[in-house]
Scaffold this motif. Structure first.
Motif, short mmCIF file in Angstrom:
data_model
loop_
_atom_site.label_atom_id
_atom_site.label_comp_id
_atom_site.label_asym_id
_atom_site.label_seq_id
_atom_site.Cartn_x
_atom_site.Cartn_y
_atom_site.Cartn_z
N GLY A 88 -14.48 47.08 -8.37
CA GLY A 88 -14.11 48.44 -8.00
C GLY A 88 -15.31 49.34 -7.81
O GLY A 88 -15.35 50.16 -6.88
N LEU A 89 -16.31 49.20 -8.68
CA LEU A 89 -17.53 50.00 -8.54
C LEU A 89 -18.24 49.71 -7.22
O LEU A 89 -18.72 50.63 -6.54
CB LEU A 89 -18.47 49.74 -9.72
CG LEU A 89 -18.09 50.38 -11.05
CD1 LEU A 89 -18.98 49.85 -12.17
CD2 LEU A 89 -18.21 51.90 -10.97
N LEU A 90 -18.33 48.44 -6.84
CA LEU A 90 -18.99 48.08 -5.58
C LEU A 90 -18.25 48.67 -4.39
O LEU A 90 -18.86 49.26 -3.49
CB LEU A 90 -19.07 46.56 -5.47
CG LEU A 90 -20.19 45.86 -6.23
CD1 LEU A 90 -20.03 44.34 -6.14
CD2 LEU A 90 -21.56 46.27 -5.70
N LEU A 91 -16.94 48.49 -4.35
CA LEU A 91 -16.14 48.99 -3.22
C LEU A 91 -16.19 50.51 -3.16
O LEU A 91 -16.34 51.09 -2.07
CB LEU A 91 -14.70 48.50 -3.36
CG LEU A 91 -13.73 48.94 -2.25
CD1 LEU A 91 -14.21 48.45 -0.89
CD2 LEU A 91 -12.32 48.43 -2.55
N PHE A 92 -16.07 51.16 -4.29
CA PHE A 92 -16.07 52.62 -4.33
C PHE A 92 -17.40 53.18 -3.80
O PHE A 92 -17.41 54.14 -3.02
CB PHE A 92 -15.83 53.10 -5.76
CG PHE A 92 -15.69 54.58 -5.89
CD1 PHE A 92 -14.47 55.19 -5.71
CD2 PHE A 92 -16.78 55.38 -6.20
CE1 PHE A 92 -14.33 56.57 -5.83
CE2 PHE A 92 -16.66 56.75 -6.32
CZ PHE A 92 -15.43 57.34 -6.13
N SER A 93 -18.50 52.60 -4.22
CA SER A 93 -19.82 53.09 -3.80
C SER A 93 -20.02 52.88 -2.30
O SER A 93 -20.52 53.78 -1.60
CB SER A 93 -20.92 52.37 -4.58
OG SER A 93 -20.78 52.60 -5.97
N ALA A 94 -19.64 51.70 -1.79
CA ALA A 94 -19.83 51.41 -0.37
C ALA A 94 -19.00 52.33 0.51
O ALA A 94 -19.48 52.84 1.54
CB ALA A 94 -19.50 49.94 -0.10
#
Length: 459
Positions: A88-94
């Protein structure tokens, strides 16, 4: 790093690092539900959109979260909370980058949908992670901290937005998520535990996930369609489809041993009453937070920065009262604390609706502080009740239901703001605040009704 089945929480200082990872991730995910509120008038002008159309910047994010939250919660039980949180952190940041570089309202709305899926992954497992991070005897403290983070982040969007907009353009409201998300990912990779109690016997039911998304999606689409003045025949068709699919979905969940939507938890009276309290309270909060910037900027001529600063007493009061509520919970019933807090919240909302034609800063500030104080007194005890009312082995499902209730309230509130503006024009904020006060009053009644219920339940 696996967590032993026999270990009661994380040892210090690793526990502190894990809490930082949770706090950073949840803060940006919840904050993004409201951070764009202050800039909505500016974004609407740039993209030549009406106020009602620009509300989709908020709705798209909330809709994506609510249709996927329970699916991510189930996957957390299946694959591990740590993995879902990191993804979730990766998707949210991208996707925050996509939001910042959007050049049309359509592109920004689509980017917000993708960003919402990342936020859903974070929100779906954060409470379950708290339950394995903290020793059982300190779980109340962990829940209080988490509730404080969520409550303050929900209300602090205008304040953070004012600080950013005082030195940069609205695109930086989303760009700021990238370094915050990467820092949270670093802490998550280093400190978050693996939940080793995942069961290989459980299977993710794709049909249930699709039916879940359609049920909540149709509900919010019908609400938004009515708010936007869509053809009544389309709205009726959506409601009919919602009735059919929703009924089939619930019947399917009741027949499953490991349901995606834990409807069996609703048989616990204090659990279901607490969820109703949460839905109504967050609906009231969103009605106020989305509509007030339009009043402050378009009606009384305040700037974006001034708007954010005038809304700041709300989150500040929430920050002060939330820890106090956590301590009071050891002595008083959560239903009583919630009822008093929501009554104060309702008084603040009605007071805002009765602002004079040319209010001074003081007129606005004390009303904002009253709203924040009431909300802070209610939120932490209510969340603690929802989680503790469910059996311990169902904490993942309870966490998903808690998040779903909050997002359902917020999404419905944002849709109702658009309806108020379409129905009442320049008086849309006044109508929204009156409606918010009514919902807060209903929430207070739900909370007080829990006084006659036991603190927990069994299935």
């Amino acid at each position: 790093m696996p967590l032993s089945l026999h270990m009661d929480g994380l040892p210090l200082p690793r526990r502190y690092g894990a809490i930082v990872a949770i706090a950073l991730g949840i803060s940006v995910a919840v904050l993004d539900g409201t951070i764009a509120n202050v800039a909505l008038p500016t974004i609407a002008r740039q993209f030549q959109a009406s106020p009602a159309e620009s509300v989709w910047i908020i709705n798209a994010y909330q809709l994506a979260i609510i249709v996927s939250l329970l699916s991510f919660s189930f996957l957390g039980d299946l694959l591990g909370y740590r993995r879902i949180y990191q993804a979730g952190l990766l998707l949210f940041s991208a996707t925050s980058l996509l939001c910042a570089f959007s050049d049309s309202l359509t592109m920004l709305t689509c980017a917000r949908i993708l960003q919402g899926f990342g936020g859903a992954a974070l929100m779906s497992v954060n409470t379950a992670l708290i339950r394995i991070i903290y020793p059982q005897r300190y779980l109340g403290r962990g829940m209080a901290i988490n509730a404080l983070i969520v409550a303050v982040s929900s209300a602090a969007g205008p304040t953070v937005a004012a600080a950013i907009l005082s030195v940069a353009s609205w695109q930086w409201l989303f760009l700021i998520n990238v370094p915050a998300g990467m820092l949270a990912l670093l802490f998550a990779w280093r400190f978050l535990p693996e939940n080793t109690q995942t069961s290989s016997a459980r299977r993710f039911d794709i049909l249930s996930a699709i039916m879940n998304a359609l049920t909540f999606g149709l509900l919010l689409s019908a609400l938004s369609g009515a708010a936007q003045g869509q053809d009544y025949r389309l709205i009726l068709a959506e409601l009919l489809a919602l009735l059919v699919i929703g009924t089939l979905f619930i019947r399917r969940q009741l027949a499953m041993t490991s349901p995606l939507l834990p409807v069996d938890l609703l048989r616990i009276p204090v659990f279901s009453l607490s969820l109703c309290t949460s839905i109504c309270s967050f609906l009231a909060q969103m009605l106020a937070m989305v509509s007030l910037p339009f009043f402050l900027q378009s009606v009384i001529g305040r700037s974006e920065v001034e708007t954010g600063l005038l809304l700041t007493p709300w989150p500040l009061a929430t920050m002060v009262l939330s820890p106090v509520a956590g301590r009071l919970l050891e002595r008083f019933h959560a239903g009583l604390l919630g009822g008093i807090g929501l009554a104060i919240f309702a008084i603040g909302l009605f007071a805002l609706a009765l602002l004079p034609a040319a209010p001074g800063d003081g007129d606005i500030i004390w009303r904002m502080a009253l709203c924040g104080a009431g909300f802070g007194l209610f939120q932490s005890p209510n969340n603690h009740t929802i989680i503790s009312a469910a059996p311990r082995h169902r904490s993942g499902g309870a966490s998903g239901m808690l998040g779903t209730a909050r997002l359902l309230g917020q999404s419905s509130g944002a849709a109702l703001v658009a309806l108020m503006f379409n129905l009442f024009g320049a008086q849309g904020t006044h109508a929204s605040l009156l409606l918010a006060g009514l919902f807060s009053t209903v929430a207070a009644l739900f909370s007080l009704s829990r006084l006659r219920q036991p603190a927990g339940g069994t299935l």
